[in-house]
Design a protein around this motif. Structure first.
Motif, mmCIF file in Angstrom:
data_model
loop_
_atom_site.group_PDB
_atom_site.id
_atom_site.type_symbol
_atom_site.label_atom_id
_atom_site.label_comp_id
_atom_site.label_asym_id
_atom_site.label_seq_id
_atom_site.Cartn_x
_atom_site.Cartn_y
_atom_site.Cartn_z
ATOM 1 N N GLY A 1 0.825 -1.196 0.000
ATOM 2 C CA GLY A 1 0.000 0.000 0.000
ATOM 3 C C GLY A 1 0.860 1.248 0.000
ATOM 4 O O GLY A 1 2.072 1.199 0.252
ATOM 5 N N GLY A 2 0.234 2.362 -0.259
ATOM 6 C CA GLY A 2 0.955 3.624 -0.268
ATOM 7 C C GLY A 2 1.702 3.904 -1.549
ATOM 8 O O GLY A 2 2.486 4.858 -1.633
ATOM 9 N N GLU A 3 1.468 3.075 -2.590
ATOM 10 C CA GLU A 3 2.145 3.310 -3.863
ATOM 11 C C GLU A 3 1.661 4.623 -4.491
ATOM 12 O O GLU A 3 0.570 5.092 -4.201
ATOM 13 C CB GLU A 3 1.860 2.170 -4.848
ATOM 14 N N HIS A 4 2.495 5.182 -5.345
ATOM 15 C CA HIS A 4 2.053 6.347 -6.092
ATOM 16 C C HIS A 4 0.913 5.924 -7.015
ATOM 17 O O HIS A 4 0.942 4.834 -7.594
ATOM 18 C CB HIS A 4 3.207 6.932 -6.911
ATOM 19 N N LEU A 5 -0.075 6.780 -7.145
ATOM 20 C CA LEU A 5 -1.277 6.410 -7.891
ATOM 21 C C LEU A 5 -0.959 6.014 -9.329
ATOM 22 O O LEU A 5 -1.608 5.131 -9.900
ATOM 23 C CB LEU A 5 -2.272 7.568 -7.864
ATOM 24 N N SER A 6 0.051 6.646 -9.927
ATOM 25 C CA SER A 6 0.399 6.325 -11.307
ATOM 26 C C SER A 6 0.893 4.886 -11.463
ATOM 27 O O SER A 6 0.850 4.325 -12.559
ATOM 28 C CB SER A 6 1.474 7.291 -11.820
ATOM 29 N N ASP A 7 1.337 4.278 -10.347
ATOM 30 C CA ASP A 7 1.841 2.905 -10.412
ATOM 31 C C ASP A 7 0.733 1.861 -10.304
ATOM 32 O O ASP A 7 0.979 0.673 -10.514
ATOM 33 C CB ASP A 7 2.864 2.656 -9.289
ATOM 34 N N VAL A 8 -0.474 2.287 -9.949
ATOM 35 C CA VAL A 8 -1.558 1.319 -9.745
ATOM 36 C C VAL A 8 -2.791 1.629 -10.582
ATOM 37 O O VAL A 8 -3.871 1.083 -10.322
ATOM 38 C CB VAL A 8 -1.947 1.241 -8.245
ATOM 39 N N ILE A 9 -2.649 2.513 -11.572
ATOM 40 C CA ILE A 9 -3.795 2.836 -12.425
ATOM 41 C C ILE A 9 -4.328 1.567 -13.092
ATOM 42 O O ILE A 9 -3.575 0.745 -13.615
ATOM 43 C CB ILE A 9 -3.389 3.868 -13.487
ATOM 44 N N ASN A 10 -5.655 1.412 -13.059
ATOM 45 C CA ASN A 10 -6.373 0.265 -13.624
ATOM 46 C C ASN A 10 -6.070 -1.040 -12.888
ATOM 47 O O ASN A 10 -6.395 -2.126 -13.384
ATOM 48 C CB ASN A 10 -6.073 0.097 -15.118
ATOM 49 N N GLN A 11 -5.477 -0.952 -11.721
ATOM 50 C CA GLN A 11 -5.265 -2.150 -10.906
ATOM 51 C C GLN A 11 -6.612 -2.698 -10.440
ATOM 52 O O GLN A 11 -7.471 -1.952 -9.984
ATOM 53 C CB GLN A 11 -4.404 -1.772 -9.693
ATOM 54 N N THR A 12 -6.815 -4.000 -10.537
ATOM 55 C CA THR A 12 -8.074 -4.592 -10.086
ATOM 56 C C THR A 12 -8.113 -4.638 -8.566
ATOM 57 O O THR A 12 -7.078 -4.719 -7.898
ATOM 58 C CB THR A 12 -8.240 -6.016 -10.641
ATOM 59 N N GLU A 13 -9.319 -4.585 -8.023
ATOM 60 C CA GLU A 13 -9.467 -4.553 -6.573
ATOM 61 C C GLU A 13 -8.942 -5.830 -5.920
ATOM 62 O O GLU A 13 -8.437 -5.803 -4.796
ATOM 63 C CB GLU A 13 -10.931 -4.321 -6.196
ATOM 64 N N ASP A 14 -9.031 -6.957 -6.612
ATOM 65 C CA ASP A 14 -8.559 -8.223 -6.045
ATOM 66 C C ASP A 14 -7.089 -8.163 -5.660
ATOM 67 O O ASP A 14 -6.662 -8.822 -4.705
ATOM 68 C CB ASP A 14 -8.780 -9.373 -7.039
#
Length: 338
Positions: free
Chosen positions: A64-77
């Protein structure tokens, strides 16, 4: 939400302790226990475990705490923790399968439970604590409203105090925010919360939000004319750190904003404060989350909804009837200071 009672024993080892099972049984209904009472299941919905340890090395997931640009379109699972057998270790002479409701994630948690008998040596560094704590599987973590209900539910269950004023004090103090609930009618602060398109959620890569105010500058000007010697300003509060958000809200006497997660800050307004909640024509006022928060805290509350569809503009902007909203603020001011 499914809940376990748990307490931290060390930074990397947890032990679990008891709540009042009779009180829970009175309202839950079906109760099943095994392991001589060390595992108690309630209505196939949640469970209480005693004499149990938690070993985090058997849990895997994103920090957690990643920069948002690193998790764009990441699935909730991908945001959920995966637990392997041995994550929970429970003292038990006999064990039987226990099945939670079909869609409950607690079935996976039960499969991560490892039973041991009286003679098995436990973790050498384990310490016993007789306090209460909670583990939950959190959903919609990026939404302030859902996050705050998680925090409050944990606070209420741990402290056995279902009062929002204590929660407010606790939460502000943990963020090192000093607040004063004293009312100064010669120096009020009125804040208009602005909703703007911004990137805040991995599954909304466009950053587009609804329920935006088209004429915020006009509304601010009218409010300044109503309260010329007071502090009247607008804020896109999501641009601030959480501490700065809380510091601002804790000094706000009248909060105005479109229905949305930002109004969860109603929890941290001064005791005398007021809330004006705005709704576009297309949004149902049956969503009473923030009205309920204001009611629970005995705050002044007014609600406005656009009744003219022609005031709904492109890109989810709504033209606010400034006359109506100014009148509501005037009424709150009168109730507060007269």
């Amino acid at each position: 939400m499914s809940v376990y009672a748990v307490t931290t024993a060390r930074p990397n080892v947890w032990t679990w302790s008891s709540l009042n099972a009779d009180q829970i049984r009175a309202v839950i209904g079906e109760v099943e226990d095994m392991c001589t009472g060390n595992f108690i299941g309630y209505n196939r919905s949640f469970a209480l475990l005693k004499e149990v340890s938690v070993d985090p090395k058997f849990g895997h997931g994103r920090k957690g705490g990643e920069h948002l640009s690193d998790v764009i379109n990441q699935t909730e699972d991908l945001e959920y923790h995966t637990l392997e057998r041995g994550y929970f270790k429970l003292r038990c002479r006999e064990s039987n399968p226990y099945h939670f409701k079909q869609t409950s994630h607690l079935n996976d948690w039960f499969n991560a439970l490892e039973f041991y008998n009286q003679s098995t040596k436990m973790i050498s560094t384990q310490q016993r604590f007789d306090k209460t704590a909670i583990t939950i599987k959190r959903f919609e973590y990026a939404n302030l409203y859902h996050t705050m209900t998680d925090f409050y539910n944990a606070f209420r269950r741990i402290h056995q105090v279902p009062f929002l004023e204590e929660f407010k004090s606790f939460f502000l103090s943990r963020h090192s925010v000093h607040f004063n609930d004293a009312l100064d009618c010669d120096n009020l602060t009125v804040i208009l919360l602005l909703r703007k398109d911004y990137l805040a959620h991995p599954r909304n890569p466009s950053g587009s939000v609804s329920r935006k105010i088209a004429n915020d500058k006009q509304l601010i000007q009218k409010l300044k004319e109503l309260l010329p010697r007071h502090n009247v300003l607008s804020s896109q509060i999501d641009l601030l750190s959480m501490k700065d958000q809380l510091s601002l809200i804790s000094r706000t006497d009248i909060l105005i904003g479109m229905h949305g997660a930002g109004l969860t800050h109603t929890l941290f307004l001064p005791k005398h404060a007021g809330l004006v909640e705005l709704y576009p024509n297309y949004w149902p006022t049956a969503n009473e989350h923030f009205q309920a928060m204001a009611r629970w805290r005995n705050l002044k509350y007014f609600q406005w909804q656009n009744a003219d569809p022609s005031n709904e503009r492109a890109n989810n902007f709504t033209v606010i009837n400034t006359t109506d909203v100014v009148e509501m603020v005037k009424n709150i001011h009168a109730l507060m200071c007269n």
